[in-house]
Scaffold this active site. Structure first.
Site, PDB file in Angstrom:
ATOM      1  N   SER A   1       0.815  -1.228   0.000  1.00  0.00           N
ATOM      2  CA  SER A   1       0.000   0.000   0.000  1.00  0.00           C
ATOM      3  C   SER A   1       0.846   1.276   0.000  1.00  0.00           C
ATOM      4  O   SER A   1       0.391   2.330   0.445  1.00  0.00           O
ATOM      5  CB  SER A   1      -0.962   0.013   1.194  1.00  0.00           C
ATOM      6  OG  SER A   1      -1.782  -1.137   1.206  1.00  0.00           O
ATOM      7  N   ARG A   2       2.080   1.157  -0.478  1.00  0.00           N
ATOM      8  CA  ARG A   2       3.002   2.302  -0.535  1.00  0.00           C
ATOM      9  C   ARG A   2       3.359   2.852   0.847  1.00  0.00           C
ATOM     10  O   ARG A   2       3.869   3.954   0.971  1.00  0.00           O
ATOM     11  CB  ARG A   2       2.435   3.427  -1.418  1.00  0.00           C
ATOM     12  CG  ARG A   2       2.282   3.048  -2.893  1.00  0.00           C
ATOM     13  CD  ARG A   2       3.651   2.751  -3.511  1.00  0.00           C
ATOM     14  NE  ARG A   2       3.594   2.541  -4.942  1.00  0.00           N
ATOM     15  CZ  ARG A   2       3.527   1.353  -5.523  1.00  0.00           C
ATOM     16  NH1 ARG A   2       3.469   0.253  -4.770  1.00  0.00           N
ATOM     17  NH2 ARG A   2       3.521   1.236  -6.826  1.00  0.00           N
TER      18      ARG A   2
END
Length: 214
Positions: A192-193
């Site tokens: 999810s970065r």
């Protein structure tokens, strides 16, 4: 382009990086990660992007190969008459980046360069294959040349000149630098970065460690 590059995405899920797990010494932490990259057979694991700045303040970067890492810093070799060497003469500050996509890792380094001793440069030069030694003699690095034939003719003449010699003398214009770091950042890709980023900064001759937001 047939493929929309804005749509290219990859989630990173292989590893994590926690502040409590890293070594207090960033050089040792780097050596650990480099060993893991070599063990994982990361392609060109010692390749690093190096950034320098011209006298006019214009940045430039290129890929080099790391040749040693020790308690003092990161060692590479080049032609002292090249563009990067001239820029480092004007401004010895530099930035290095290692990227190991197979491990979803990146290491960012900032530091100041110094030339290694002539003896160190000569020792490394002697360890290079003869053709690489010839190449160091043949190439007027970063100079404008009209065609490749010039390089090949210089190489031919040097091969003849040094025929029968396995080890050549080091050219005066060729040698090593060491990057003495004052900042290192270890980046581990996460889902999810929400990546892990651990930052080391040198303050009063001691390393301070912080976690950064991705």
């Amino acid at each position: 382009m047939e493929k929309n590059i804005a749509e290219i995405r990859q989630d990173y899920v292989r590893h994590s990086l926690r502040k409590k797990d890293v070594d207090e010494n960033p050089i040792k932490q780097f050596q650990k990660w480099l060993t893991e990259a070599l063990t994982a057979e990361v392609r060109e694991a010692t390749a690093m992007n190096m950034a320098t700045v011209s006298e006019q303040g214009v940045p430039s970067s290129r890929i080099l190969l790391l040749k040693d890492v020790n308690e003092q810093g990161f060692v590479f070799y080049t032609n002292y008459q090249s563009n990067k060497a001239r820029q480092l003469e004007h401004n010895p500050a530099t930035a290095l980046t290692f990227f190991w996509p197979e491990l979803e890792r990146q290491v960012r380094i900032q530091g100041v360069v110094k030339k290694v001793s002539k003896e160190e440069s000569e020792e490394y030069f002697r360890s290079r294959p003869k053709n690489s030694q010839i190449g160091a003699w043949a190439s007027p690095q970063s100079s404008v040349i009209s065609n490749r034939d010039i390089l090949e003719e210089r190489e031919r003449k040097l091969q003849e000149k040094f025929r029968g010699q396995d080890i050549l003398p080091k050219p005066e214009q060729w040698g090593g630098y060491i990057v003495e770091p004052f900042l290192l950042e270890f980046w581990q890709g996460r889902a999810s970065r929400l990546h892990d980023r651990i930052l080391y900064t040198l303050e009063d001759k001691a390393w301070k460690i912080n976690r950064l937001a991705p």
